[in-house]
Write a protein that holds these residues in place. Structure first.
Motif, PDB file in Angstrom:
ATOM      1  N   SER A  49     -13.612   2.396  21.842  1.00 34.48           N
ATOM      2  CA  SER A  49     -14.470   1.255  21.532  1.00 34.48           C
ATOM      3  C   SER A  49     -14.089   0.642  20.184  1.00 34.48           C
ATOM      4  O   SER A  49     -14.105  -0.586  20.025  1.00 34.48           O
TER       5      SER A  49
ATOM      6  N   PHE B 135     -12.898  -1.827  26.554  1.00 32.31           N
ATOM      7  CA  PHE B 135     -14.317  -1.499  26.661  1.00 32.31           C
ATOM      8  C   PHE B 135     -14.631  -0.848  28.003  1.00 32.31           C
ATOM      9  O   PHE B 135     -15.470   0.051  28.100  1.00 32.31           O
TER      10      PHE B 135
ATOM     11  N   ALA C  61     -13.361   2.784  27.975  1.00 32.27           N
ATOM     12  CA  ALA C  61     -14.157   3.632  27.078  1.00 32.27           C
ATOM     13  C   ALA C  61     -15.323   4.288  27.815  1.00 32.27           C
ATOM     14  O   ALA C  61     -15.834   5.327  27.382  1.00 32.27           O
TER      15      ALA C  61
END
Length: 227
Positions: free
Chosen positions: A100, A127, A130
């Motif tokens: 992130s 993202f 993650a």
């Protein structure tokens, strides 16, 4: 009172939630699917808000690392000797937080350099990915909640639900477009509401009812008796 690492982690988790919610005030939408010029114009027009949001999320990530230390302490106290799941939860959570932070670096770069749609897409994918190690961390917490009573069973079920919602967007890596693809509404919004509920609930329990302190007390009693 000297606070244990678990209590400190609980407070840090609550701070991470608060900072994350504050960062959402600076959300200015997602410019996707346009030309390089449109992407550049969007981030230039919203540069101030994007940079402030990035700063807040980075600060929240710092508190989240401290939360992970407290979570490891609680899980290890419940798990006992070995503590394999405690290590797994710590490593997986740290990996997700690190990815992130890389994504936030890309987001910041979009306001500082000449961005392209490829760079914006990389931000989306980071993202999205993650969420996978975060799901592993949540699964580890669910296991120790059910088998070692590190948390109440409802935390275990909440962990499972949050883990599933983190995993679903990962399948967007094979989608060429639509809501499941990176940057689509599923990957952008689905994983976060239930996870924030989980993080808040676990942080409150770690702060108010730490079990690692009791475990250290039990370990200290036999030592004092033998002296």
């Amino acid at each position: 009172m000297t606070w244990s690492v678990e209590r400190q982690g609980g407070v840090a988790g609550l701070a991470s939630v608060a900072i994350g919610l504050l960062a959402e005030v600076f959300e200015r939408g997602i410019a996707r699917g346009g030309t390089d010029a449109a992407t550049l114009r969007h981030f230039q027009e919203q540069a101030g808000a994007v940079r402030m949001q990035t700063l807040l999320f980075v600060l929240g990530a710092a508190f989240f690392f401290w939360f992970l230390a407290g979570l490891r302490s609680r899980v290890a106290a419940a798990e006992g000797a070995g503590g394999s799941l405690a290590v797994l939860a710590l490593v997986a959570g740290a990996a997700s937080n690190t990815v992130s932070l890389i994504a936030l670096s890309v987001q910041e770069a979009l306001t500082l350099e000449t961005p392209t749609t490829s760079l914006a897409a990389l931000d989306d994918v980071l993202f999205l990915i993650a969420g996978l190690p975060l799901a592993v961390m949540l699964a580890a917490v669910a296991i120790v909640a059910f088998t070692r009573h590190a948390f109440a069973p409802w935390i275990g079920w909440l962990s499972i639900g949050a883990a599933v919602l983190q995993i679903v967007p990962v399948f967007g890596t094979v989608a060429g477009g639509g809501p499941l693809a990176p940057g689509g509404w599923i990957s952008a919004f689905l994983p976060y509401p239930l996870y924030l509920v989980w993080l808040t609930a676990v942080s409150v329990l770690m702060t108010a009812k730490p079990i690692s302190e009791g475990a250290r007390t039990r370990e200290a009693v036999p030592a004092s008796m033998g002296s």
